[in-house]
Design an enzyme around this catalytic site. Structure first.
Site, PDB file in Angstrom:
ATOM      1  CG  ASP A  67      -0.511   4.863  12.690  1.00 53.70           C
ATOM      2  OD1 ASP A  67      -1.443   5.158  11.899  1.00 53.70           O
ATOM      3  OD2 ASP A  67       0.221   3.946  12.706  1.00 53.70           O
ATOM      4  CG  HIS A 271       4.221   0.657  11.220  1.00 57.03           C
ATOM      5  ND1 HIS A 271       3.347  -0.320  11.378  1.00 57.03           N
ATOM      6  CD2 HIS A 271       3.887   2.010  11.153  1.00 57.03           C
ATOM      7  CE1 HIS A 271       2.101   0.491  11.387  1.00 57.03           C
ATOM      8  NE2 HIS A 271       2.373   1.714  11.205  1.00 57.03           N
TER       9      HIS A 271
END
Length: 319
Positions: A67, A271
């Site tokens: 990611d 995040h």
């Protein structure tokens, strides 16, 4: 300086958040931008901004989880096919193994780049320095090697006292610029005018800490010490603190604790797990503010400008 978030999610993309990527726009300072992480579809996110990939001068990768890197081959390839001027060389910083992965991917897919890439496989310490900036890396505490970065702008020239310079015989023009930049100048009659006599004290540059995935750790505090802005992951909240520890991540409260202990000015939470819906963000913010008052929660395409010692949320300004 401006920060623009291209992806603020954790683990995998959602309808609300793409995977990790952050642009540090240094157009006024050096005419370029630096990119931090490059999750899947980062180049698609860029299409919705004014960012020009050919202006990316440096690209910093915190760690090798997908990611944070799966968008990198596509972006590197597309950068060769953009119209206009030829892309400038690119320096790619990241953990050991990044160079091998990129070179193998480009070779296997027969991808030709029309610009050179300089690879820097980083270790702790200063990883870049020139006359204007210094970047320091420290390894954080995640499930694989992961780094955080401290970006420091070196002191800026002080204010030029134009009236005083003119009184000393300096003509309007390039000599004034030299004095402001710290150079002494000589007049036609041989008189030396010293920069320190017509300028104020140097101004403090900005300090930004951009941290990769990590549990709460002393390295995060050290990188964030007296920083103007700390960008810290907040994958979980206080109620899911055990999950955060199990998966090598932080909570919003952990991030706030880092900012407080480091005596930072501002904190941006990044995040964010897809378990948190838009209606949950206010609670994430409130929890963090109980520990540290000056907090923002980043969203995809959020922009924050550092100006005159203040962090301005440009996204809120445009609403």
């Amino acid at each position: 300086m401006e920060l623009q978030f291209l992806g603020t999610g954790a683990g995998m993309p959602s309808k609300e958040r793409n995977t990790s990527s952050l642009a540090l726009k240094l157009y006024e300072e050096r005419g370029t931008l630096w990119l931090f992480d490059c999750g899947e579809a980062t180049q698609h996110q860029i299409l919705h901004t004014t960012i020009k990939p050919r202006k990316i001068e440096k690209l910093f990768i915190t760690h090798l989880h997908g990611d944070h890197i799966f968008g990198l081959p596509g972006l590197l390839s597309s950068r060769s096919f953009l119209g206009g001027e030829e892309p400038a060389p690119l320096t790619l910083y990241g953990p050991k193994g990044l160079m091998k992965w990129i070179q193998f991917t480009l070779e296997l897919t027969k991808t030709h780049l029309n610009y050179p890439i300089h690879f820097v496989e980083i270790e702790e310490g200063v990883i870049f320095e020139d006359e204007h900036f210094i970047v320091t890396a420290k390894e954080l505490e995640h499930v694989i090697p992961c780094f955080g970065f401290r970006i420091e702008q070196k002191p800026l020239p002080g204010e030029l006292y134009i009236d005083k310079a003119l009184e000393l015989g300096i003509p309007k023009g390039p000599l004034l610029g030299k004095l402001k930049s710290g150079e002494d100048v000589e007049l036609e009659d041989g008189t030396i005018v010293r920069s320190k006599d017509v300028t104020g004290p140097p101004k403090k540059g900005f300090v930004v800490a951009i941290l990769g995935d990590t549990i709460y750790c002393k390295q995060s505090v050290e990188l964030s010490r007296d920083a103007d802005i700390v960008v810290h992951e907040a994958t979980f909240d206080h109620a899911t603190a055990k999950l955060a520890k199990d998966y090598g991540h932080s909570t919003n409260v952990d991030a706030a604790k880092v900012a407080k202990e480091a005596n930072a000015k501002y904190l941006i939470l990044n995040h964010i797990s897809s378990r948190f819906l838009p209606r949950d963000l206010e609670n994430l913010l409130k929890e963090a503010k109980k520990v540290f008052p000056h907090v923002f929660v980043a969203k995809d395409f959020s922009s924050y400008q550092w100006k005159n010692g203040q962090l301005i949320d440009l996204s809120a300004k445009n609403l």
